[in-house]
Each structure stands twice: as C-alpha cells, then as structure tokens.
Enzyme design. Structure first.
Site, PDB file in Angstrom:
ATOM      1  N   ASP A   8       0.876  -1.158   0.000  1.00 35.59           N
ATOM      2  CA  ASP A   8       0.000   0.000   0.000  1.00 35.59           C
ATOM      3  C   ASP A   8       0.930   1.228   0.000  1.00 35.59           C
ATOM      4  O   ASP A   8       2.104   1.122   0.345  1.00 35.59           O
ATOM      5  CB  ASP A   8      -0.861  -0.047   1.263  1.00 35.59           C
ATOM      6  CG  ASP A   8      -1.680   1.199   1.452  1.00 35.59           C
ATOM      7  OD1 ASP A   8      -2.412   1.576   0.538  1.00 35.59           O
ATOM      8  OD2 ASP A   8      -1.571   1.817   2.539  1.00 35.59           O
ATOM      9  N   LEU A   9       0.416   2.382  -0.384  1.00 34.96           N
ATOM     10  CA  LEU A   9       1.276   3.575  -0.458  1.00 34.96           C
ATOM     11  C   LEU A   9       1.155   4.439   0.805  1.00 34.96           C
ATOM     12  O   LEU A   9       2.059   4.477   1.642  1.00 34.96           O
ATOM     13  CB  LEU A   9       0.916   4.381  -1.716  1.00 34.96           C
ATOM     14  CG  LEU A   9       1.695   5.670  -1.939  1.00 34.96           C
ATOM     15  CD1 LEU A   9       3.172   5.396  -2.164  1.00 34.96           C
ATOM     16  CD2 LEU A   9       1.133   6.418  -3.163  1.00 34.96           C
ATOM     17  N   ASP A  10       0.026   5.127   0.921  1.00 33.02           N
ATOM     18  CA  ASP A  10      -0.183   6.052   2.034  1.00 33.02           C
ATOM     19  C   ASP A  10      -0.233   5.291   3.362  1.00 33.02           C
ATOM     20  O   ASP A  10      -1.064   4.416   3.545  1.00 33.02           O
ATOM     21  CB  ASP A  10      -1.486   6.826   1.805  1.00 33.02           C
ATOM     22  CG  ASP A  10      -1.803   7.761   2.947  1.00 33.02           C
ATOM     23  OD1 ASP A  10      -0.863   8.212   3.631  1.00 33.02           O
ATOM     24  OD2 ASP A  10      -2.983   8.027   3.172  1.00 33.02           O
ATOM     25  N   THR A  16       1.208  10.414   3.259  1.00 33.67           N
ATOM     26  CA  THR A  16       0.487  11.464   2.532  1.00 33.67           C
ATOM     27  C   THR A  16      -0.811  11.841   3.236  1.00 33.67           C
ATOM     28  O   THR A  16      -1.453  12.818   2.848  1.00 33.67           O
ATOM     29  CB  THR A  16       0.193  11.027   1.077  1.00 33.67           C
ATOM     30  OG1 THR A  16      -0.105   9.635   1.074  1.00 33.67           O
ATOM     31  CG2 THR A  16       1.374  11.285   0.169  1.00 33.67           C
ATOM     32  N   LYS A  44      -8.704   6.897   5.349  1.00 32.97           N
ATOM     33  CA  LYS A  44      -7.497   6.152   4.958  1.00 32.97           C
ATOM     34  C   LYS A  44      -7.840   4.927   4.128  1.00 32.97           C
ATOM     35  O   LYS A  44      -8.655   4.110   4.538  1.00 32.97           O
ATOM     36  CB  LYS A  44      -6.675   5.780   6.196  1.00 32.97           C
ATOM     37  CG  LYS A  44      -6.047   7.010   6.811  1.00 32.97           C
ATOM     38  CD  LYS A  44      -5.042   6.697   7.890  1.00 32.97           C
ATOM     39  CE  LYS A  44      -4.433   8.007   8.391  1.00 32.97           C
ATOM     40  NZ  LYS A  44      -3.556   7.803   9.547  1.00 32.97           N
ATOM     41  N   GLY A  45      -7.216   4.837   2.971  1.00 26.61           N
ATOM     42  CA  GLY A  45      -7.402   3.684   2.093  1.00 26.61           C
ATOM     43  C   GLY A  45      -8.649   3.727   1.230  1.00 26.61           C
ATOM     44  O   GLY A  45      -8.836   2.862   0.385  1.00 26.61           O
ATOM     45  N   ARG A  48     -11.121   8.808  -3.426  1.00 25.34           N
ATOM     46  CA  ARG A  48     -11.329  10.256  -3.293  1.00 25.34           C
ATOM     47  C   ARG A  48     -12.808  10.595  -3.148  1.00 25.34           C
ATOM     48  O   ARG A  48     -13.210  11.314  -2.225  1.00 25.34           O
ATOM     49  CB  ARG A  48     -10.751  10.956  -4.522  1.00 25.34           C
ATOM     50  CG  ARG A  48     -10.512  12.437  -4.319  1.00 25.34           C
ATOM     51  CD  ARG A  48      -9.935  13.027  -5.591  1.00 25.34           C
ATOM     52  NE  ARG A  48      -8.721  12.348  -6.020  1.00 25.34           N
ATOM     53  CZ  ARG A  48      -8.185  12.465  -7.226  1.00 25.34           C
ATOM     54  NH1 ARG A  48      -8.739  13.247  -8.131  1.00 25.34           N
ATOM     55  NH2 ARG A  48      -7.076  11.811  -7.554  1.00 25.34           N
ATOM     56  N   SER A 113      -2.472   0.555  -4.434  1.00 31.18           N
ATOM     57  CA  SER A 113      -2.953   1.759  -3.745  1.00 31.18           C
ATOM     58  C   SER A 113      -4.281   2.237  -4.309  1.00 31.18           C
ATOM     59  O   SER A 113      -4.568   2.054  -5.485  1.00 31.18           O
ATOM     60  CB  SER A 113      -1.903   2.868  -3.900  1.00 31.18           C
ATOM     61  OG  SER A 113      -2.430   4.115  -3.523  1.00 31.18           O
ATOM     62  N   ALA A 114      -5.072   2.878  -3.452  1.00 35.31           N
ATOM     63  CA  ALA A 114      -6.332   3.474  -3.899  1.00 35.31           C
ATOM     64  C   ALA A 114      -6.100   4.801  -4.611  1.00 35.31           C
ATOM     65  O   ALA A 114      -6.998   5.329  -5.271  1.00 35.31           O
ATOM     66  CB  ALA A 114      -7.240   3.698  -2.693  1.00 35.31           C
ATOM     67  N   SER A 115      -4.900   5.332  -4.488  1.00 35.87           N
ATOM     68  CA  SER A 115      -4.649   6.694  -4.985  1.00 35.87           C
ATOM     69  C   SER A 115      -4.437   6.777  -6.490  1.00 35.87           C
ATOM     70  O   SER A 115      -3.692   5.995  -7.072  1.00 35.87           O
ATOM     71  CB  SER A 115      -3.415   7.276  -4.302  1.00 35.87           C
ATOM     72  OG  SER A 115      -3.104   8.522  -4.871  1.00 35.87           O
ATOM     73  N   LYS A 144     -10.836  -1.074  -1.864  1.00 40.75           N
ATOM     74  CA  LYS A 144     -10.650  -1.935  -0.695  1.00 40.75           C
ATOM     75  C   LYS A 144     -11.876  -1.762   0.211  1.00 40.75           C
ATOM     76  O   LYS A 144     -12.363  -0.651   0.312  1.00 40.75           O
ATOM     77  CB  LYS A 144      -9.380  -1.514   0.058  1.00 40.75           C
ATOM     78  CG  LYS A 144      -8.103  -1.571  -0.806  1.00 40.75           C
ATOM     79  CD  LYS A 144      -6.962  -0.807  -0.151  1.00 40.75           C
ATOM     80  CE  LYS A 144      -5.749  -0.742  -1.077  1.00 40.75           C
ATOM     81  NZ  LYS A 144      -4.627   0.046  -0.527  1.00 40.75           N
ATOM     82  N   GLU A 168      -0.085  -3.366   4.648  1.00 37.96           N
ATOM     83  CA  GLU A 168      -1.227  -2.447   4.718  1.00 37.96           C
ATOM     84  C   GLU A 168      -1.353  -1.742   6.067  1.00 37.96           C
ATOM     85  O   GLU A 168      -1.116  -2.353   7.096  1.00 37.96           O
ATOM     86  CB  GLU A 168      -2.520  -3.224   4.489  1.00 37.96           C
ATOM     87  CG  GLU A 168      -3.152  -3.032   3.140  1.00 37.96           C
ATOM     88  CD  GLU A 168      -3.674  -1.626   2.854  1.00 37.96           C
ATOM     89  OE1 GLU A 168      -3.768  -0.794   3.760  1.00 37.96           O
ATOM     90  OE2 GLU A 168      -3.997  -1.368   1.682  1.00 37.96           O
ATOM     91  N   ASP A 169      -1.768  -0.462   6.029  1.00 31.52           N
ATOM     92  CA  ASP A 169      -1.981   0.273   7.282  1.00 31.52           C
ATOM     93  C   ASP A 169      -3.459   0.488   7.577  1.00 31.52           C
ATOM     94  O   ASP A 169      -3.811   0.897   8.682  1.00 31.52           O
ATOM     95  CB  ASP A 169      -1.296   1.644   7.231  1.00 31.52           C
ATOM     96  CG  ASP A 169      -2.007   2.598   6.315  1.00 31.52           C
ATOM     97  OD1 ASP A 169      -2.256   2.221   5.146  1.00 31.52           O
ATOM     98  OD2 ASP A 169      -2.344   3.717   6.743  1.00 31.52           O
TER      99      ASP A 169
HETATM  100  P1  B16 Z   1      -6.231  10.122  -4.393  1.00 31.81           P
HETATM  101  P2  B16 Z   1      -3.557   4.242  -0.139  1.00 31.81           P
HETATM  102  C1  B16 Z   1      -5.308   6.252  -0.316  1.00 31.81           C
HETATM  103  O1  B16 Z   1      -4.019   5.765  -0.468  1.00 31.81           O
HETATM  104  C2  B16 Z   1      -5.400   7.183   0.879  1.00 31.81           C
HETATM  105  O2  B16 Z   1      -5.135   6.473   2.067  1.00 31.81           O
HETATM  106  C3  B16 Z   1      -6.793   7.752   0.948  1.00 31.81           C
HETATM  107  O3  B16 Z   1      -6.913   8.615   2.048  1.00 31.81           O
HETATM  108  C4  B16 Z   1      -7.105   8.500  -0.362  1.00 31.81           C
HETATM  109  O4  B16 Z   1      -8.427   9.007  -0.343  1.00 31.81           O
HETATM  110  C5  B16 Z   1      -6.937   7.532  -1.530  1.00 31.81           C
HETATM  111  O5  B16 Z   1      -5.609   7.013  -1.502  1.00 31.81           O
HETATM  112  C6  B16 Z   1      -7.203   8.197  -2.874  1.00 31.81           C
HETATM  113  O6  B16 Z   1      -6.201   9.111  -3.154  1.00 31.81           O
HETATM  114  O7  B16 Z   1      -7.151  11.244  -4.066  1.00 31.81           O
HETATM  115  O8  B16 Z   1      -4.780  10.535  -4.504  1.00 31.81           O
HETATM  116  O9  B16 Z   1      -6.680   9.339  -5.612  1.00 31.81           O
HETATM  117  O10 B16 Z   1      -3.474   4.131   1.346  1.00 31.81           O
HETATM  118  O11 B16 Z   1      -4.528   3.269  -0.780  1.00 31.81           O
HETATM  119  O12 B16 Z   1      -2.201   4.197  -0.791  1.00 31.81           O
HETATM  120 MG    MG Z   2      -2.823   3.176   3.290  1.00 27.81          MG
END
Ligand code: B16
Ligand code: MG
Length: 217
Positions: A8-10, A16, A44-45, A48, A113-115, A144, A168-169
């Site tokens: 996972d990233l964040d 972040t 978290k996770g 958006r 990652s979800a980001s 997730k 994962e966090d």
């Molecule tokens: P973005 P992860 C997630 O990252 C964040 O934990 C979560 O808070 C955020 O809303 C999501 O990414 C989407 O991010 O707006 O940059 O697309 O923990 O899955 O790495």
């Molecule tokens: Mg995370």
C-alpha cells in the site's frame, strides 16, 4: 512460498495522509463542516469520491454527483500542490532498506494503492525504480476491502495470491488482502489491524528472515 510483496502507499511507504487531511479540512471548512484529524482516520485507504461522501455524512449534507466531482477536483488540486513539494526524505522508516533487500533476493514488488496520484508520489520520492508493477486508483473499479487492487497486482507480477505478502496500514486494506487469499503484514497498531497475520510498527521491523518466518503461517 512467498514470491512477491505488494505494498500500500499512504501509511506504509509515505505519509500522505497529512496532505490529504490539509486539503479535505480546507474544503470542509468552506462548506461549514467541522472535520477533525480523528475523522480523517476514516478516509485512509478509501477513494477520493468516497472520502467526500464520508465528509458530507459527517456534516449531515447531501450533494449532486456533478458538484461532488467538482469538489473532488478542487481538493485534488490543493493536494497536488503539496505532493509537488515531496522529497525522498518523506519516505517512512525502513522502507528503502527493505525494498533493497527484496530486490537483492529476487522478490517481485508491486504497489496496490487506492490513490490516482500514486505514480506521481513514487516519482517525487524516487521510489518508482523499485516497482515491477503499479496498480492504483486508475486501474480498479472496486475499492478496498474488495481484493481487486491486490489480485491485479499478483496477476501483473505473474504470481498466485498465496505467493503474495501484502503490507497495509488501513483496516479496509488488510481485509482486501485477506479477501484475496493473501498473507498480510499490518503496519500500525495490533488492536486496530487485528485481521492481519502479523503487525509491525513500521518497516524497520521487516527483514528477509522475518519474511521467511511468515511463509510458515
Ligand atoms: P487520491 P492508499 C489512499 O491511499 C489514501 O489512504 C486515501 O486517504 C485517499 O483518499 C486515496 O488514496 C485516494 O487518493 O485522491 O490521490 O486518488 O493508502 O490506498 O495508498
Ligand atoms: Mg494506506
């Protein structure tokens, strides 16, 4: 045996969450919603647009889909201003040493990652060269705890789910790994991440020998 690690990233590689919070907090304020750091844990996770839904829930407001998308875009603009200033110094403890050890031992490495900004963050922090595959918010339909992001990661690496170890966090992220039939290291607090096979404080607690111990479970 374990052949690949999925990260996972964040919250695992970088923090972040502080920048997400700053941008969401600002947006919430303009809507007259009080959004606290404690509330931020719920984001978290999650994606958006789901993050905005949660903030609106907290404020007891509803909004048309179109307006929500506009606000998401506005939040992302703010957020990206901070991401643009990120440096490798923001990589969390133990990450680089563990990634180097994995590479040296021939393990495959993927991001899950979800980001939608994941690639950019890996570039800014100079982590990109370690990754054999990147699966992020641009590639998945189901967030997730659906295992999609990790199953796609395994597929991209050419390994089976049972050959993967996920880091994962977030509670939803640990659930996603388990739903995908993968072993999972929780990064954070054992009482929160109780579904993980093992929980570490951060990646300074990880090593190849620790990983090999996890093959037994
Ligand atoms: P973005 P992860 C997630 O990252 C964040 O934990 C979560 O808070 C955020 O809303 C999501 O990414 C989407 O991010 O707006 O940059 O697309 O923990 O899955 O790495
Ligand atoms: Mg995370």
């Amino acid at each position: 045996t374990i052949k690949a690690c999925l990260f996972d990233l964040d919250g695992v590689l970088v923090d972040t969450a502080v920048y997400h919070f700053k941008a969401w907090h600002q947006l919430a304020q303009t809507m007259g919603i009080e959004f606290t750091e404690h509330d931020n844990e719920r984001l978290k996770g999650v994606s958006r647009v789901r993050s905005l839904e949660i903030i609106l829930e907290i404020g007891g407001k509803t909004m048309a889909q179109e307006q929500m998308l506009a606000l998401c875009e506005q939040k992302n603009k703010e957020y990206l201003e901070d991401v643009a200033k990120m440096t490798p110094e923001e990589i969390l403890p133990g990450v680089v040493d563990f990634l180097k050890a994995l590479k040296a031992e021939g393990y495959k490495i993927a991001l899950g990652s979800a980001s939608k900004n994941a690639q950019l963050i890996l570039e800014r922090t100079e982590l990109l060269p370690y990754f054999d595959a990147i699966i992020d918010g641009r590639h998945v339909v189901n967030g997730k705890p659906d295992p999609e992001v990790f199953l796609k990661g395994a597929e991209a690496l050419g390994v089976q789910p049972q050959e993967c170890l996920v880091f994962e966090d977030a509670v939803a992220g640990v659930e996603a790994a388990k739903n995908g039939g993968m072993r999972c290291v929780g990064v954070g607090q054992p009482d929160v991440l109780s579904q993980a096979d093992v929980v570490v404080k951060d990646l300074t607690e990880m090593s190849i020998s620790r990983l090999k111990e996890l093959e037994q479970i």
